[in-house]
Structure formats: C-alpha cells, structure tokens
Enzyme design. Structure first.
Site, short mmCIF file in Angstrom:
data_model
loop_
_atom_site.label_atom_id
_atom_site.label_comp_id
_atom_site.label_asym_id
_atom_site.label_seq_id
_atom_site.Cartn_x
_atom_site.Cartn_y
_atom_site.Cartn_z
N LYS A 123 1.17 4.23 -3.18
CA LYS A 123 0.32 5.23 -2.67
C LYS A 123 1.54 6.66 -3.07
O LYS A 123 1.49 7.77 -3.48
CB LYS A 123 -0.20 6.24 -1.08
N TYR A 170 0.88 -0.89 0.10
CA TYR A 170 -0.20 0.13 0.08
C TYR A 170 1.03 1.03 -0.30
O TYR A 170 0.92 2.17 -0.70
CB TYR A 170 -1.06 -0.20 1.17
#
Length: 325
Positions: free
Chosen positions: A168, A164
C-alpha cells in the site's frame, strides 16, 4: 453539485464495500462507470461475476450507465483489458479509482515468499498495470484523474500486515511520480488512506459486538470516506501529489515531511559519533518542509550550503524525471 456528466470512470474492487460506494456515488453524479471486480474472497480466492453485475444492476436501475468488468489487475493483460472496456464501451476515460485489493493477517516471521508476492501483485503491481494504460489514454485527452487507495497500515504501521503495508505504501511512491509527470498533461494523481467498516476491518476488529455497541463501527461507517474520493476524482479538483486520510468523518492531509536537521561542517566528513551527538537536532520535527520531489530536497540542501545548482537557463544541473525545479 460536483458533476460527472459526460465522464467515464473505472472503479476496481467495486463489487463490495468501499469500492461499491465509490461507484454508486460517481454514477449518481452522472459518470458512466466500469465496475471492476473478480468477486474473490478477502484472501483473493475464487471468483464470482455476480458481484460486479449486482452493482451494475443497481446503477442501471437508478437510471445510470455502467458495465461490468471481471478482469484481474494482477497482470498487465488485465489492467489493459479494464481500460479497453472503458474506452470501447463509453468512448473515453476520465477517472480511475484503483481500489482492488486482498487482505490477510500474518505475523512477520511467518510471511512466506508467496504471501508477500501475492499481496504486492494485487495492490502495487495492480496499481501499475491499471494506471499505465489509463495514463496513456488520459495523455491523449489532456485530462485525467487518478486516485489510488492506499492505507495508514503502511504510513503508520499495523501489526501482522508487513506485506500489505509495504504494498500500500508503494502506491504512494507510484502516485507521486505520476503526479509529477502527469502535470504537463492535465493528469492529477493522489492517494486516499481510508478507514471504513468492511470485510477487511471485520477481520481485525476483535470483539465486533462490543465495538458495535460502543458506537465505533458507526463512527467508521464507509459512507464517510466516499466524499473525499469523489472530490479527488472530479474535474473540480486541481490538487495533485497529495495523500489524504479519511476516517470517521475526518479528512486530513498525510505528508512526508523533511526536518531542518543537522548540517555537518564542510571541513571534515561527519562520523557516527557526530550523528549520535546531534541526534536530538536531526530528529526534531519542530521545523520541517514538504519537498515536491527529490530534486527539491537536494536543492534545499544546496541552498543551505551556498551551492548554485541552477544554471542560467533555470534547469537543474543533475538528472531528473522531466521536471525543472
């Protein structure tokens, strides 16, 4: 009042949580909104069209204009379809809030290739698949605002979120280049790193009852993130190439700074032992700059070396991406 009357905005992941609040605020300010959401679980499983439809109904019942979109951002066809929905329904596209995402927590040593790829497909690839067709529309209009929802999980780190975090933070790099290239076309691009209570946070907070009683959950209520995102998506915002954190009512710039560092002598090549010997100097953050691009970083070093990398016509004498430093 910051007004979006006559403007059209896309908000992905707009069926729940922060995305829903972004869409509602833009609509309240006059924007026609494409409410995009596949209606999946937080892990990205399943779909439910009612999730986007509920927000569209909410906007319409308040006198606003909105349309549902159920396409996924994880493929080029989906990104194009979302942009086409805006243009075909409302005639133009002024702002994009790239917010769609999935989330799960996995220790680094247990992340499978498919876990890694799925996370990047939705967040990083999805940001590209959405922003590129939007950028083309905005180029023709000579105006556009793009806001990518990034995360402090990447910039500062978050345990069990390597996939993640990488996805991002990749959005920051994407946004930086769009900002540089888009400047000539009236397009700005920025990122927001939000902390607001949502399904995503509920998976990681631990003792939710204690945090609610302590006031923590109220402090990070999602409504406090919305103003920053709305401003960056508006015509009143001329800022570009910036990253901002929004947490508990505090909005602050997040930046990658370049320290003054240690400059090796030119009479010989530095060694690893030289690096060790100057580690304190080259690690210090007492003095730093925030380069506008890799070109600016190189020019700063050239200046310190007394090297002229600028021909008489003002262009930089090495390859770059359409920018003259």
């Amino acid at each position: 009042m910051i007004d979006f009357s006559g403007q059209v905005a896309i908000v992905t992941g707009a069926g729940r949580g922060l995305g829903r609040l972004y869409a509602l605020d833009l609509a309240r300010r006059g924007a026609a909104v494409v409410v995009n959401d596949v209606g999946s679980t937080m892990n990205g499983d399943g779909n439910d069209t009612a999730v986007a439809d509920a927000v569209v109904d909410e906007i319409r019942h308040s006198g606003g204009r909105a349309v549902s979109s159920y396409d996924s951002v994880d493929g080029a066809h989906g990104g194009q379809a979302i942009v086409d929905c805006a243009v075909e329904t409302f005639g133009r596209l002024d702002a994009v809030i790239s917010n769609a995402g999935i989330f799960n927590s996995i220790p680094f040593e247990q992340i499978r290739a498919e876990d890694w790829r799925r996370m990047l497909n939705v967040h990083l690839d999805g940001g590209f698949y959405l922003s590129q067709p939007a950028y083309r529309v905005m180029m023709n209009q000579r105006y556009g605002r793009i806001v990518f929802i990034s995360s402090s999980a990447g910039n500062f780190g978050q345990p069990f979120e390597a996939h993640y975090a990488a996805a991002k933070t990749g959005l920051v790099g994407l946004s930086n280049v769009i900002a540089i290239e888009g400047a000539a076309h009236g397009i700005t691009s920025n990122t927001v790193l939000p902390t607001g209570f949502s399904r995503m946070v509920s998976e990681t907070v631990g003792d939710e009852k204690f945090l609610a009683e302590s006031g923590f959950l109220r402090a990070i209520r999602p409504e406090l993130v919305v103003p920053l995102v709305t401003y960056l998506a508006s015509s009143r915002c001329a800022l570009s190439h910036h990253n901002f954190s929004a947490c508990a009512g505090r909005s602050a710039r997040v930046f990658t700074g370049l320290s003054h560092g240690w400059l090796a002598d030119t009479d010989r090549a530095p060694t690893a032992e030289d690096i060790e010997g100057h580690l304190t100097e080259l690690s210090s953050t007492d003095s730093f700059t925030v380069p506008d691009s890799i070109v600016d970083e190189v020019l700063q070093i050239c200046e310190r070396r007394g090297i002229n990398a600028m021909p008489d016509d003002g262009a930089v004498a090495f390859p770059q991406s359409g920018r003259t430093a």
